[in-house]
Design a protein around this motif. Structure first.
Motif, PDB file in Angstrom:
ATOM      1  N   LEU A 171      42.806  38.002  48.083  1.00  0.00           N
ATOM      2  CA  LEU A 171      42.301  39.153  47.329  1.00  0.00           C
ATOM      3  C   LEU A 171      42.431  38.961  45.817  1.00  0.00           C
ATOM      4  O   LEU A 171      41.816  39.703  45.043  1.00  0.00           O
ATOM      5  CB  LEU A 171      43.037  40.422  47.759  1.00  0.00           C
ATOM      6  N   ARG A 172      43.197  37.958  45.398  1.00  0.00           N
ATOM      7  CA  ARG A 172      43.317  37.674  43.965  1.00  0.00           C
ATOM      8  C   ARG A 172      41.990  37.194  43.369  1.00  0.00           C
ATOM      9  O   ARG A 172      41.818  37.193  42.148  1.00  0.00           O
ATOM     10  CB  ARG A 172      44.410  36.631  43.714  1.00  0.00           C
ATOM     11  N   VAL A 173      41.047  36.816  44.230  1.00  0.00           N
ATOM     12  CA  VAL A 173      39.719  36.421  43.741  1.00  0.00           C
ATOM     13  C   VAL A 173      39.045  37.588  43.025  1.00  0.00           C
ATOM     14  O   VAL A 173      38.123  37.397  42.232  1.00  0.00           O
ATOM     15  CB  VAL A 173      38.835  35.910  44.910  1.00  0.00           C
ATOM     16  N   ARG A 174      39.521  38.809  43.271  1.00  0.00           N
ATOM     17  CA  ARG A 174      38.938  39.985  42.626  1.00  0.00           C
ATOM     18  C   ARG A 174      39.189  40.025  41.123  1.00  0.00           C
ATOM     19  O   ARG A 174      38.596  40.847  40.423  1.00  0.00           O
ATOM     20  CB  ARG A 174      39.459  41.258  43.293  1.00  0.00           C
ATOM     21  N   PRO A 187      35.354  41.751  41.287  1.00  0.00           N
ATOM     22  CA  PRO A 187      36.051  42.962  41.748  1.00  0.00           C
ATOM     23  C   PRO A 187      35.585  43.467  43.111  1.00  0.00           C
ATOM     24  O   PRO A 187      36.300  44.243  43.750  1.00  0.00           O
ATOM     25  CB  PRO A 187      35.725  43.990  40.651  1.00  0.00           C
ATOM     26  N   TRP A 188      34.407  43.040  43.560  1.00  0.00           N
ATOM     27  CA  TRP A 188      33.862  43.520  44.826  1.00  0.00           C
ATOM     28  C   TRP A 188      34.003  42.505  45.955  1.00  0.00           C
ATOM     29  O   TRP A 188      33.482  42.722  47.050  1.00  0.00           O
ATOM     30  CB  TRP A 188      32.391  43.901  44.646  1.00  0.00           C
ATOM     31  N   ALA A 189      34.703  41.427  45.709  1.00  0.00           N
ATOM     32  CA  ALA A 189      34.882  40.400  46.747  1.00  0.00           C
ATOM     33  C   ALA A 189      35.714  40.943  47.904  1.00  0.00           C
ATOM     34  O   ALA A 189      36.648  41.724  47.710  1.00  0.00           O
ATOM     35  CB  ALA A 189      35.568  39.172  46.153  1.00  0.00           C
ATOM     36  N   LEU A 190      35.361  40.558  49.107  1.00  0.00           N
ATOM     37  CA  LEU A 190      36.072  40.927  50.332  1.00  0.00           C
ATOM     38  C   LEU A 190      36.202  42.439  50.508  1.00  0.00           C
ATOM     39  O   LEU A 190      37.212  42.931  51.013  1.00  0.00           O
ATOM     40  CB  LEU A 190      37.460  40.267  50.377  1.00  0.00           C
ATOM     41  N   MET A 191      35.173  43.161  50.128  1.00  0.00           N
ATOM     42  CA  MET A 191      35.095  44.587  50.439  1.00  0.00           C
ATOM     43  C   MET A 191      34.344  44.739  51.750  1.00  0.00           C
ATOM     44  O   MET A 191      33.312  44.107  51.969  1.00  0.00           O
ATOM     45  CB  MET A 191      34.369  45.346  49.328  1.00  0.00           C
ATOM     46  N   THR A 192      34.829  45.588  52.629  1.00  0.00           N
ATOM     47  CA  THR A 192      34.233  45.700  53.957  1.00  0.00           C
ATOM     48  C   THR A 192      32.772  46.140  53.921  1.00  0.00           C
ATOM     49  O   THR A 192      31.989  45.775  54.797  1.00  0.00           O
ATOM     50  CB  THR A 192      35.025  46.699  54.829  1.00  0.00           C
ATOM     51  N   GLU A 193      32.399  46.912  52.921  1.00  0.00           N
ATOM     52  CA  GLU A 193      31.016  47.388  52.874  1.00  0.00           C
ATOM     53  C   GLU A 193      30.032  46.281  52.502  1.00  0.00           C
ATOM     54  O   GLU A 193      28.822  46.428  52.694  1.00  0.00           O
ATOM     55  CB  GLU A 193      30.881  48.548  51.887  1.00  0.00           C
ATOM     56  N   ARG A 194      30.559  45.154  52.008  1.00  0.00           N
ATOM     57  CA  ARG A 194      29.684  44.050  51.592  1.00  0.00           C
ATOM     58  C   ARG A 194      29.952  42.757  52.343  1.00  0.00           C
ATOM     59  O   ARG A 194      29.097  41.881  52.378  1.00  0.00           O
ATOM     60  CB  ARG A 194      29.868  43.775  50.094  1.00  0.00           C
ATOM     61  N   ALA A 218      33.148  38.992  56.743  1.00  0.00           N
ATOM     62  CA  ALA A 218      34.489  38.447  56.971  1.00  0.00           C
ATOM     63  C   ALA A 218      35.553  39.512  56.731  1.00  0.00           C
ATOM     64  O   ALA A 218      36.541  39.599  57.467  1.00  0.00           O
ATOM     65  CB  ALA A 218      34.735  37.243  56.057  1.00  0.00           C
ATOM     66  N   ALA A 219      35.361  40.333  55.703  1.00  0.00           N
ATOM     67  CA  ALA A 219      36.320  41.400  55.412  1.00  0.00           C
ATOM     68  C   ALA A 219      36.344  42.425  56.543  1.00  0.00           C
ATOM     69  O   ALA A 219      37.413  42.909  56.928  1.00  0.00           O
ATOM     70  CB  ALA A 219      35.968  42.076  54.089  1.00  0.00           C
ATOM     71  N   ARG A 220      35.181  42.768  57.081  1.00  0.00           N
ATOM     72  CA  ARG A 220      35.141  43.727  58.192  1.00  0.00           C
ATOM     73  C   ARG A 220      35.847  43.169  59.419  1.00  0.00           C
ATOM     74  O   ARG A 220      36.594  43.882  60.101  1.00  0.00           O
ATOM     75  CB  ARG A 220      33.682  44.074  58.537  1.00  0.00           C
ATOM     76  N   THR A 249      38.820  50.119  50.473  1.00  0.00           N
ATOM     77  CA  THR A 249      38.667  50.994  49.306  1.00  0.00           C
ATOM     78  C   THR A 249      39.113  50.355  47.992  1.00  0.00           C
ATOM     79  O   THR A 249      38.887  50.928  46.928  1.00  0.00           O
ATOM     80  CB  THR A 249      39.486  52.283  49.495  1.00  0.00           C
ATOM     81  N   ASN A 250      39.786  49.211  48.068  1.00  0.00           N
ATOM     82  CA  ASN A 250      40.363  48.546  46.888  1.00  0.00           C
ATOM     83  C   ASN A 250      41.419  49.407  46.212  1.00  0.00           C
ATOM     84  O   ASN A 250      41.599  49.368  45.001  1.00  0.00           O
ATOM     85  CB  ASN A 250      39.275  48.166  45.868  1.00  0.00           C
ATOM     86  N   GLU A 251      42.152  50.198  47.023  1.00  0.00           N
ATOM     87  CA  GLU A 251      43.183  51.074  46.468  1.00  0.00           C
ATOM     88  C   GLU A 251      44.535  50.880  47.148  1.00  0.00           C
ATOM     89  O   GLU A 251      45.301  51.821  47.303  1.00  0.00           O
ATOM     90  CB  GLU A 251      42.737  52.534  46.580  1.00  0.00           C
TER      91      GLU A 251
END
Length: 231
Positions: free
Chosen positions: A157-160, A164-171, A174-176, A215-217
């Motif tokens: 997740l440090r790739v963010r 900032p949107w890397a590995l977000m489930t909506e996109r 692999a994240a999902r 959610t990135n939170e």
């Protein structure tokens, strides 16, 4: 003192007539992390590549040296070029967990890791990791390797820092997928809370990673908290 220990170790390795008697010097130098002398770092890398190739190396002579080299590798390597070359050697072997510990350390500790990840197949690494998580929750194995798996994901997740949107489930597919495995693991942790060591802490961290992916939170100190898991 560090210099003396490092020179002494390298001197012994260069004198082929003398076999290394124990892992004491190597343990010392790999547990001082980035302060490990660069020449020793390169020697550990050579020993590691010898392990991968099934070859011998003078650093591997003592009993237990293979484990010291594998685990020490992740703690001491900080050079960007070295990390770039070593990460593929580690993650492409997943879901085999033999090299999970150094992968976790290399992704979570060095300052340059986000820069390296920006040019790597983060989606592919994440997809490989989900098979590790699946095997762990299906087998009910939540010991030290589960800690390393969580650290690998948090490190990815440090790739963010770059995207900032890397590995977000909506996109990210692999994240999902990895989020599904984390939720299954959370269910097992709840069910086995009385018999799994540190289940409450591991459950909270697992759910925090789900928050990051969805959610990135998640909690900002996630890497520190994972590192504090005892096993």
């Amino acid at each position: 003192m560090i210099g003396e220990i490092g020179h002494g170790l390298l001197d012994t390795l260069e004198r082929r007539s003398t076999k290394l008697a124990n892992n004491d010097a190597l343990r010392c130098l790999t547990w001082i992390f980035a302060a490990c002398p660069l020449a020793v770092q390169h020697m550990v890398v050579k020993a590691f590549t010898a392990i991968l190739a099934g070859e011998t190396h003078p650093l591997l002579a003592p009993v237990g040296a293979k484990t010291v080299v594998i685990h020490g590798l992740g703690r001491i390597v900080t050079d960007r070029a070295l990390i770039s070359s070593l990460l593929p050697l580690l993650w492409t072997r997943l879901p085999d967990t033999t090299f999970l510990a150094p992968l976790a350390s290399m992704l979570s500790r060095p300052r340059v890791t986000p820069d390296v990840l920006a040019g790597m197949e983060v989606e592919a690494i994440t997809d490989r990791l989900r098979w590790v998580l699946r095997a762990q929750h299906e087998d009910g194995e939540f010991a030290i390797d589960y800690k390393y798996a969580l650290m690998v994901l948090a490190g990815l997740l440090r790739v963010r820092e770059h995207d900032p949107w890397a590995l977000m489930t909506e996109r990210s597919v692999a994240a999902r997928r990895v989020t599904e495995e984390l939720k299954e693991a959370a269910a097992r942790l709840r069910f086995g809370a009385t018999r799994i060591r540190g289940a409450t802490q591991k459950l909270a961290i697992t759910l925090s990673l789900v928050d990051f992916l969805e959610t990135n939170e998640g909690r900002p100190d996630i890497l520190t908290v994972i590192d504090q898991i005892e096993g």
